[in-house]
Design an enzyme around this catalytic site. Structure first.
Site, PDB file in Angstrom:
ATOM      1  N   LYS A  38      -9.498  -3.460   5.245  1.00 39.62           N
ATOM      2  CA  LYS A  38     -10.887  -2.925   4.791  1.00 39.62           C
ATOM      3  C   LYS A  38     -10.964  -3.388   3.227  1.00 39.62           C
ATOM      4  O   LYS A  38     -12.191  -3.397   2.676  1.00 39.62           O
ATOM      5  CB  LYS A  38     -10.752  -1.531   4.617  1.00 39.62           C
ATOM      6  CG  LYS A  38      -9.744  -0.765   3.886  1.00 39.62           C
ATOM      7  CD  LYS A  38      -9.654   0.545   4.437  1.00 39.62           C
ATOM      8  CE  LYS A  38      -8.473   1.691   3.485  1.00 39.62           C
ATOM      9  NZ  LYS A  38      -8.000   2.666   4.115  1.00 39.62           N
ATOM     10  N   ARG A 133      -7.301  15.212   4.058  1.00 35.31           N
ATOM     11  CA  ARG A 133      -8.489  14.417   4.456  1.00 35.31           C
ATOM     12  C   ARG A 133      -8.753  14.496   5.922  1.00 35.31           C
ATOM     13  O   ARG A 133      -9.340  15.559   6.232  1.00 35.31           O
ATOM     14  CB  ARG A 133      -8.072  12.921   3.905  1.00 35.31           C
ATOM     15  CG  ARG A 133      -9.467  12.116   3.904  1.00 35.31           C
ATOM     16  CD  ARG A 133      -8.981  10.592   3.311  1.00 35.31           C
ATOM     17  NE  ARG A 133      -8.794   9.800   4.408  1.00 35.31           N
ATOM     18  CZ  ARG A 133      -8.522   8.486   4.280  1.00 35.31           C
ATOM     19  NH1 ARG A 133      -8.962   7.968   3.070  1.00 35.31           N
ATOM     20  NH2 ARG A 133      -8.424   7.832   5.174  1.00 35.31           N
TER      21      ARG A 133
HETATM   22  C1  PLP Z   1      -6.850   2.791   4.450  1.00 33.89           C
HETATM   23  C2  PLP Z   1      -6.134   3.370   5.612  1.00 33.89           C
HETATM   24  C3  PLP Z   1      -4.917   2.807   6.082  1.00 33.89           C
HETATM   25  C4  PLP Z   1      -4.174   1.710   5.171  1.00 33.89           C
HETATM   26  O1  PLP Z   1      -3.901   2.246   3.910  1.00 33.89           O
HETATM   27  P1  PLP Z   1      -3.065   1.167   3.069  1.00 33.89           P
HETATM   28  O2  PLP Z   1      -2.548   2.130   1.974  1.00 33.89           O
HETATM   29  O3  PLP Z   1      -4.030   0.189   2.506  1.00 33.89           O
HETATM   30  O4  PLP Z   1      -1.963   0.611   3.959  1.00 33.89           O
HETATM   31  C5  PLP Z   1      -4.550   3.459   7.009  1.00 33.89           C
HETATM   32  N1  PLP Z   1      -5.010   4.277   7.799  1.00 33.89           N
HETATM   33  C6  PLP Z   1      -6.176   4.984   7.350  1.00 33.89           C
HETATM   34  C7  PLP Z   1      -6.749   5.928   8.391  1.00 33.89           C
HETATM   35  C8  PLP Z   1      -6.812   4.613   6.317  1.00 33.89           C
HETATM   36  O5  PLP Z   1      -8.057   5.009   5.876  1.00 33.89           O
END
Ligand code: PLP
Length: 361
Positions: A38, A133
């Site tokens: 992302k 969240r």
């Molecule tokens: C962004 C995200 C991740 C990955 O997070 P990192 O800290 O970049 O490894 C994993 N799961 C969800 C639901 C996320 O929103």
């Protein structure tokens, strides 16, 4: 080579290396790793490198980014890790193989879209474990949602998941995972099922992973920052054996002048509505760089060039103090390493060119 700046240099060999280090560590403990793209807006070159390094699948928060990778010909399992939008269920079914969910109404709409598109979709139900969240907290709601999903013909109950350290800053500990697994076991017993995927957290679980302390039963993690920047996110430490030279941001000097370190005149607000404050340091040599808040988060840049201090940024300029470096001149390049926030901004800005260090795989 003269590359028009600002640009982001993407070190694909370093990203490949990091993905491999984390995938291998997971393998030792029966934990599959999804690579999270992302921060890169679903950059297909990066995604391809992650797949080559052996990730289980690719996860991204935007359906547009998943579409981009799919249309580029990448063949892997794609998971939408932001909760699906009710207004976009058809695209979500069309492009994502899996999605994370917490709302019955959305699951119902996904099921109906699956019927229309004649496509089966896998869902992971998210459980709230304290980061406040996404996810279901109430036990009765969890029972209800799982029970309903089991009846939906176009959805496959693929797993159960949770997330940490995104909104509330809650660190995943062994105890947190054990409480999560109690919920998982209770659901499995109640519905007489077994979840193929029990998906833990993100890069904040890397330190537990490297200590071998993720309780058995968790078989999946979703890792972005740990791969992209070689850092875990609970304590912001480098990942053992990973590289931190994955990205470099480069800009250019537009102006160099000696100026007072404090503004003069009647001081109101800056361009962003903040009351600025300045250190009294006398006359200093300052440079203006050709990027600003449209391109990066100035707090997230770390200068790699000697003797540079970032003072702040407006939309299109970053102001730096270069009094300690005598050799700089207008037109010189200045390079920085980036934190996650600056990296996200750099990828998002159309003004920042993306330059790749290729990898031969
Ligand atoms: C962004 C995200 C991740 C990955 O997070 P990192 O800290 O970049 O490894 C994993 N799961 C969800 C639901 C996320 O929103």
């Amino acid at each position: 080579m003269n590359i028009c700046s600002p640009y982001l240099e993407i070190n694909l060999p370093a990203i490949y290396h990091n993905a491999k280090v984390i995938v291998e560590k997971g393998k030792e403990q029966g934990i599959l790793i999804d690579g999270v793209t992302k921060v890169s807006l679903g950059d297909p070159k990066i995604a391809r490198v992650l797949v080559k390094a052996g990730v289980f699948g690719i996860s991204d928060s935007r359906i547009e980014s998943i579409k981009r990778m799919k249309e580029d010909g990448l063949d892997t399992q794609f998971t939408l890790i932001r909760l699906p939008c009710l207004s976009q269920v058809e695209e979500e079914i069309k492009y994502a193989d899996v999605s994370l969910n917490s709302e019955f109404i959305t699951l119902k709409a996904l099921n109906e879209a699956g019927e229309r598109l004649k496509k089966k979709h896998k869902v992971i139900i998210m459980v709230e474990m304290g980061d406040i969240r996404e996810g279901i907290w109430n036990k009765e709601e969890l029972y209800f949602v799982i029970g309903e999903v089991l009846k939906m013909e176009n959805l496959e109950l693929w797993g159960i998941g949770t997330n940490f350290t995104c909104f509330g800053g809650v660190i995943p500990t062994e105890e947190k995972y054990i409480s999560f697994l109690e919920i998982v076991r209770d659901l499995e017993k109640r519905f007489n099922i077994s979840f193929p995927m029990v998906s833990g957290g993100n890069s904040s679980s890397i330190s537990l992973l490297f200590e071998g302390k993720i309780p058995s039963g968790i078989n999946h993690l979703r890792i972005g920052e740990g791969i992209m920047l070689g850092r875990e996110t609970s304590y912001r430490k480098p990942v053992l054996g990973a590289r931190t030279d994955t990205f470099k941001f480069v800009g250019e000097i537009l102006e160099i002048k000696e100026k007072p370190s404090i503004p003069w005149g009647i001081i109101g607000e800056d361009a962003f509505g903040h009351k600025p404050s300045f250190k009294v340091r006398g006359i200093r040599k300052r440079a203006l760089l050709n990027f600003g808040r449209q391109d990066i988060d100035p707090e997230g840049l770390i200068p790699e060039t000697f003797g540079i201090e970032i003072l702040g940024a407006t939309s299109d300029y970053t102001v730096v103090d270069i009094s300690e470096n005598d050799s700089l001149k207008v037109g010189d390049s200045i390079s920085f390493s980036l934190n996650y926030s600056a990296l996200l901004q750099a990828f998002t800005s159309p003004f920042v060119k993306k330059i790749y260090k290729e990898v031969d795989l």
